[in-house]
Write a protein that holds these residues in place. Structure first.
Motif, PDB file in Angstrom:
ATOM      1  N   GLU A  30      -2.334  -0.642  -9.315  1.00 47.57           N
ATOM      2  CA  GLU A  30      -2.412   0.743  -8.856  1.00 47.57           C
ATOM      3  C   GLU A  30      -3.285   1.588  -9.776  1.00 47.57           C
ATOM      4  N   HIS A 382     -10.316  -1.990  -6.588  1.00 46.68           N
ATOM      5  CA  HIS A 382      -9.316  -1.423  -5.689  1.00 46.68           C
ATOM      6  C   HIS A 382      -9.590  -1.847  -4.249  1.00 46.68           C
ATOM      7  N   ASN A 384      -9.577  -4.141  -1.114  1.00 49.97           N
ATOM      8  CA  ASN A 384      -8.869  -5.280  -0.544  1.00 49.97           C
ATOM      9  C   ASN A 384      -9.833  -6.388  -0.139  1.00 49.97           C
ATOM     10  N   GLU A 434      -5.033  -6.571   4.285  1.00 53.09           N
ATOM     11  CA  GLU A 434      -3.953  -5.599   4.515  1.00 53.09           C
ATOM     12  C   GLU A 434      -2.738  -5.925   3.651  1.00 53.09           C
ATOM     13  N   ASN A 437      -2.073  -5.270  -0.201  1.00 55.15           N
ATOM     14  CA  ASN A 437      -1.648  -3.944  -0.675  1.00 55.15           C
ATOM     15  C   ASN A 437      -0.370  -3.999  -1.501  1.00 55.15           C
ATOM     16  N   TYR A 440      -0.685  -3.273  -5.122  1.00 47.44           N
ATOM     17  CA  TYR A 440      -1.075  -1.933  -5.572  1.00 47.44           C
ATOM     18  C   TYR A 440       0.095  -0.961  -5.485  1.00 47.44           C
ATOM     19  N   SER A 441       1.292  -1.478  -5.330  1.00 49.87           N
ATOM     20  CA  SER A 441       2.460  -0.622  -5.119  1.00 49.87           C
ATOM     21  C   SER A 441       3.527  -0.884  -6.172  1.00 49.87           C
ATOM     22  N   ASP A 469       3.479   6.206   1.017  1.00 46.88           N
ATOM     23  CA  ASP A 469       2.354   6.293   0.095  1.00 46.88           C
ATOM     24  C   ASP A 469       2.726   7.123  -1.125  1.00 46.88           C
ATOM     25  N   ALA A 474       4.779  -0.405  -0.406  1.00 41.47           N
ATOM     26  CA  ALA A 474       3.978  -1.175   0.545  1.00 41.47           C
ATOM     27  C   ALA A 474       4.898  -1.833   1.557  1.00 41.47           C
TER      28      ALA A 474
END
Length: 626
Positions: A30, A382, A384, A434, A437, A440-441, A469, A474
């Motif tokens: 993140e 960052h 994907n 997708e 993600n 990144y959470s 968000d 995610a």
């Protein structure tokens, strides 16, 4: 050779951090997790650029905030004796391994293990040897005591501790840096040997336009061109022979000279040793002067760099530096070079990102598929698209756990059994642009299908008041029953909280599956398995909204999903409660359309709509403040 391990102590957001590195390493995570800080820490040891030389003298802001806070609180607590308080130091330690014979000549003095297979370089930013910490602490405490007397004890007590801590000085002027090799802290690394190691950083805020022109000495293009010996460009000077004669014969230049002489005659006198005749002489430029006149152009219809789009210039910039480091035969000898590439996706559309990522790893590989020993590539992203094109074996995720940054390779912990190999193959296939993600959470919700994926974000906002968000959550659709493949990543050490929402499948052949899954992961604190009360998610949803305002919403949705049958059902229902089985039969083959229309309806008005209890409990697990 490559940096195999990096240890960071008290540098920026890294309090006590260790990461294993590979010849090619992709670092994701993140925002503000420390990807740029990690690259900067390598620069403090390996970079020979002037900008990094200046950065080696750090600021207070480069210290980990919690470390400074702990020090100031200790100074404020007069029950702690000064001798028991230590001023923090920043330590960055890089372990090198797998060198060739030429590189061994450089790193011999830095060997750090008994079998001579590892060498270390350590950057330390610490108080100078003459620093008297007892005197410093005593002065700080005396300052606070004097201030308390000045304003009075009662007023002093009213000041928040955070403001008092600001009053305590941190003696940054008493700090200095050193770089030593091996395990002996007193052995400074030889500057000549250090200079054989390089660090090139293509940072995220790179100014491609200025770097692609050689007009500046510190610009990338000039540094690349100037890396060769001057004799390589000597033939260019031959083209300048005769230019002085041409200048003398030029009519326009001759006219200028004559007019200057005429004016000199009016304001100056000729003497025995001088006259007022002027001339223009052409000074033969040196090589660096010639190089500064060069700039890159691009494409069949070349235009100036300034007119290019930012995406094209970004690709030019990356290509320029990679072409420089990729040439192992260049005249300027460098035994080892680390390349830090931040956000290569900048200004590139998806297709270009995919193409770039597919070729990045090959840039430092030899024809036989092995990695070159003179280059190590570390990139952050960052994107994907880029993330999923780099081998997951080389991808490390930075994430917070218990308040500290930790590193976890995506495939760490997977063994070589047939089951584990199957799981790895599944993840490599389904961690697409997708689903990636999840890395990144800070929170993760695994759901069975598209219906839950569409509706869970709405349920989360209804219950918490935040979007997924905003809470760094995610939602990943595992497409059926592949929970174990994703959960194994959590078990192996990644992430802090993972919620699984699964159907009970009561009355079917797989009705024990959900409970078995729950039993398997009951001992893992980071994982919470929530099972629907009825057989499916949709039935639980209908059950808790079969009357009242919830019924009104469902009755509004079903005619949109099933225009004829749905309208007829609502008309016949009248004031009765919704029958779960009858309503479910209408949507059983239209689940995704039902979820979409329900989500649109709830976006407009969710008043009186109830969330199934197992989902409520799952959201409470993800957000314990609820």
């Amino acid at each position: 050779m490559y940096v195999s391990q990096l240890e960071i102590l008290n540098y920026r957001n890294f309090k006590n951090f260790t990461v294993q590195l590979k010849p090619v390493t992709q670092i994701i995570g993140e925002n503000n997790i420390g990807k740029s800080n990690l690259l900067d820490s390598l620069g403090l040891i390996f970079s020979q650029e002037v900008s990094f030389f200046k950065r080696r003298m750090l600021d207070i802001s480069d210290f980990n905030y919690e470390t400074i806070l702990e020090l100031k609180k200790a100074i404020l607590d007069t029950s702690i004796e000064p001798k028991n308080i230590s001023y923090p130091k920043i330590v960055i330690k890089a372990t090198l391994k797998d060198w060739d014979l030429k590189q061994e000549a450089v790193i011999t003095d830095w060997m750090s293990n008994s079998d001579f297979t590892e060498a270390t370089l350590t950057y330390t930013f610490a108080p100078i040897s003459s620093f008297d910490k007892i005197e410093e602490i005593t002065l700080q405490r005396q300052f606070l005591q004097d201030y308390e007397k000045e304003i009075g004890p009662e007023e002093f007590k009213k000041i928040p501790q955070s403001e008092i801590l600001i009053l305590i000085n941190f003696p940054i002027s008493k700090y200095h840096y050193r770089i030593h090799g091996g395990n002996q802290n007193e052995s400074l690394a030889n500057a000549y040997h250090l200079n054989q190691l390089k660090f090139e950083l293509l940072d995220a805020l790179r100014d491609a336009k200025s770097e692609l022109s050689a007009s500046r000495n510190n610009g990338l293009l000039f540094r690349v061109l100037n890396a060769n010996e001057e004799t390589d460009y000597q033939d260019l000077k031959k083209r300048l022979v005769g230019l002085q004669r041409a200048i003398e014969q030029n009519v326009a230049i001759s006219g200028i000279k004559n007019r200057i002489s005429e004016q000199l005659d009016k304001i100056s006198l000729s003497t025995e040793t001088s006259n007022n005749v002027v001339d223009l002489i052409f000074s033969l430029p040196n090589v660096s002067d010639l190089l500064r006149k060069l700039s890159l152009i691009y494409n069949d219809n070349p235009i100036k760099i300034e007119r290019n789009g930012t995406g094209r210039n970004n690709l030019l910039f990356i290509s320029l530096i990679l072409s420089f480091i990729e040439d192992p035969e260049r005249a300027q000898s460098t035994f080892f070079r680390i390349v830090g590439l931040e956000e290569p996706e900048a200004h590139l559309h998806a297709n270009l990102q995919n193409h770039l990522a597919s070729n990045l790893e090959g840039l430092i590989k030899k024809e036989d598929g092995t990695y070159r020993k003179d280059i190590q590539l570390i990139l952050t992203s960052h994107s994907n698209h880029i993330t999923t094109k780099i081998d997951f074996d080389n991808t490390v995720v930075l994430h917070y756990k218990n308040g500290n940054v930790q590193a976890h390779y995506i495939l760490d912990g997977f063994g070589t059994t047939a089951e584990e190999k199957r799981q790895v193959n599944y993840l490599k296939k389904y961690l697409d642009s997708e689903n990636v993600n999840l890395f990144y959470s800070r929170r993760l919700a695994l759901v069975e299908g598209i219906s839950e994926k569409l509706l869970f974000p709405l349920f989360y906002k209804i219950q918490t008041g935040e979007t997924i968000d905003q809470s760094a959550t995610a939602v990943v659709n595992v497409n059926g029953l592949a929970f174990k493949n994703f959960l194994q990543i959590i078990v192996n050490g990644f992430h802090t909280k993972c919620l699984v929402l699964t159907d009970s499948d009561i009355g079917t052949q797989s009705e024990n599956r959900a409970q078995e899954l729950k039993n398997k992961y009951d001992g893992v604190n980071e994982i919470d398995i929530q099972i629907s009360q009825l057989s499916t998610f949709e039935k639980d949803l209908i059950n808790c909204n079969k009357s009242g305002s919830g019924k009104t919403i469902l009755c509004k949705v079903i005619p949109i999903v099933r225009p004829n049958a749905g309208k007829k059902y609502v008309e016949e229902l009248g004031t009765n409660d919704i029958d779960i089985e009858e309503y479910f039969a209408l949507i059983e083959d239209y689940k995704s359309e039902f979820a979409l229309q329900l989500s649109l309806s709830l976006t407009e008005d969710q008043s009186g709509f109830s969330i199934p209890k197992y989902i409520e409990d799952g959201i409470k697990f993800l957000d314990p403040l609820m």
